[in-house]
Enzyme design. Structure first.
Site, mmCIF file in Angstrom:
data_model
loop_
_atom_site.group_PDB
_atom_site.id
_atom_site.type_symbol
_atom_site.label_atom_id
_atom_site.label_comp_id
_atom_site.label_asym_id
_atom_site.label_seq_id
_atom_site.Cartn_x
_atom_site.Cartn_y
_atom_site.Cartn_z
ATOM 1 N N CYS A 53 0.815 -1.217 0.000
ATOM 2 C CA CYS A 53 0.000 0.000 0.000
ATOM 3 C C CYS A 53 0.850 1.269 0.000
ATOM 4 O O CYS A 53 0.365 2.344 -0.354
ATOM 5 C CB CYS A 53 -0.960 -0.003 1.186
ATOM 6 S SG CYS A 53 -0.196 -0.264 2.785
ATOM 7 N N ASP A 137 -32.436 -2.602 10.689
ATOM 8 C CA ASP A 137 -31.327 -1.654 10.752
ATOM 9 C C ASP A 137 -30.043 -2.436 10.985
ATOM 10 O O ASP A 137 -30.069 -3.605 11.404
ATOM 11 C CB ASP A 137 -31.543 -0.640 11.872
ATOM 12 C CG ASP A 137 -30.719 0.637 11.673
ATOM 13 O OD1 ASP A 137 -30.037 0.751 10.643
ATOM 14 O OD2 ASP A 137 -30.759 1.513 12.557
ATOM 15 N N ASP A 197 -34.262 1.848 6.934
ATOM 16 C CA ASP A 197 -33.670 3.150 7.223
ATOM 17 C C ASP A 197 -32.814 3.565 6.029
ATOM 18 O O ASP A 197 -31.632 3.228 5.935
ATOM 19 C CB ASP A 197 -32.814 3.063 8.498
ATOM 20 C CG ASP A 197 -32.163 4.389 8.847
ATOM 21 O OD1 ASP A 197 -32.547 5.414 8.263
ATOM 22 O OD2 ASP A 197 -31.255 4.399 9.706
#
Length: 323
Positions: A53, A137, A197
């Protein structure tokens, strides 16, 4: 989809002596909307020795930050060890060492095409055959998703929870692929309507999370959002493209149809449900249960994927048969 593994494979393609950029990796994934997610996935790289990375830099040639105790200093050391010259935290001859030739099938582009195909299956005509009214949720901690569904059946309220590993970061426009695997576990046999939601057709694509979940599950869904994503509010209606696609019922309650329900019927169903400050209590309960599950799992060490189901008497939460 395990987008993390796909992404780390892309990073691993950057050869020694070359660098790439956050934007180039987002393009290799198939959508520049993933640029921020690229940064996040780099920051949680589980194998920095084999997934380099440190070879990912800014598009202007600046080295940028690095998740290491020594930060940028260590990133520069590794780059110079690769034979790359760095002066003032900027790569010398940046254009000559920039790698963009990734071997990729652009997975996000494929998912976007999948969304377009699924959108053709969307129906906004009310077709609700059962009497269940449910809400769902999800809460998160790292790569763990904690899902909770609260299902109202007559005078009883059933609570189901599940824990699943998340292998898809948050990317605008792709929330479905992050949340659906956990949600699917707790809403398999809903016979009625599901509140989510999030947004239904109130979405730039006209196919938000609540809509895509409804099509995938084959059940009626309603999106209930806490904030306005887009559109102009005229009276209580949210207007997009010259027509009403959602309705503002309260400061933090914006209703849009998901799938197999019209706007008027979606609003009517939500209005009938017990609420607090005009927001459906079923969704508040689902939010509470998801957070409670997360805290409980973390307190006990977590690590196990499972499905739980419980039952509460509806009167305990002031719930009645609202549909």
């Amino acid at each position: 989809m395990d987008l993390y593994s796909v992404f780390y494979d892309l990073v691993s393609q950057v050869p020694r002596g070359m660098v790439t950029t956050y934007g180039a990796l987002a393009e290799a994934l198939g959508d520049m909307a993933a640029a921020r997610a690229v940064g996040y996935m780099l920051s949680v790289n589980p194998d920095p020795e084999n997934v380099p990375c440190y070879r990912v830099v800014h598009s202007d040639g600046k080295v940028g930050k690095y998740t290491h105790p020594l930060g940028t200093q260590e990133k520069v050391r590794r780059l110079e060890n690769d034979g790359i010259r760095v002066e003032g935290e900027r790569i010398v001859g940046f254009e000559n060492v920039l790698f963009t030739d990734f071997h990729t099938d652009h997975p996000l582009r494929r998912l976007r095409e999948e969304q377009k195909r699924k959108r053709a299956m969307l129906s906004l005509e009310t077709d609700i055959t059962g009497n269940d009214v449910a809400a769902v949720d999800v809460s998160y901690h790292g790569d763990e998703a904690f899902a909770a569904a609260v299902v109202q059946r007559g005078s009883e309220v059933h609570v189901r929870t599940a824990v699943a590993r998340v292998r898809f970061p948050y990317i605008p426009g792709y929330l479905f692929y992050r949340e659906f695997p956990a949600i699917r576990e707790v809403v398999r046999d809903i016979d009625g309507v599901l509140l989510i939601d999030g947004n239904g057709v109130l979405h730039p694509s006209g196919f938000g999370f609540a809509s895509q979940a409804g099509v995938e599950l084959g059940i009626p869904t309603i999106g209930v959002a806490k904030s306005l994503l887009m559109g102009q509010v005229e009276g209580q209606n949210v207007i997009v493209g010259g027509r009403p696609v959602a309705r503002v019922l309260g400061r933090h309650c914006i209703v849009s149809p998901g799938h197999r329900v019209s706007l008027e019927d979606a609003v009517g169903i939500v209005r009938l449900l017990p609420n607090r400050h005009l927001y459906p209590m079923l969704l508040t309960m689902a939010h509470r249960e998801a957070n409670s599950l997360r805290l409980s799992e973390l307190a006990h060490g977590g690590g196990e994927r499972h499905l739980r189901e419980g039952k509460e008497q509806g009167e305990q939460e002031g719930q009645g048969n609202a549909h």
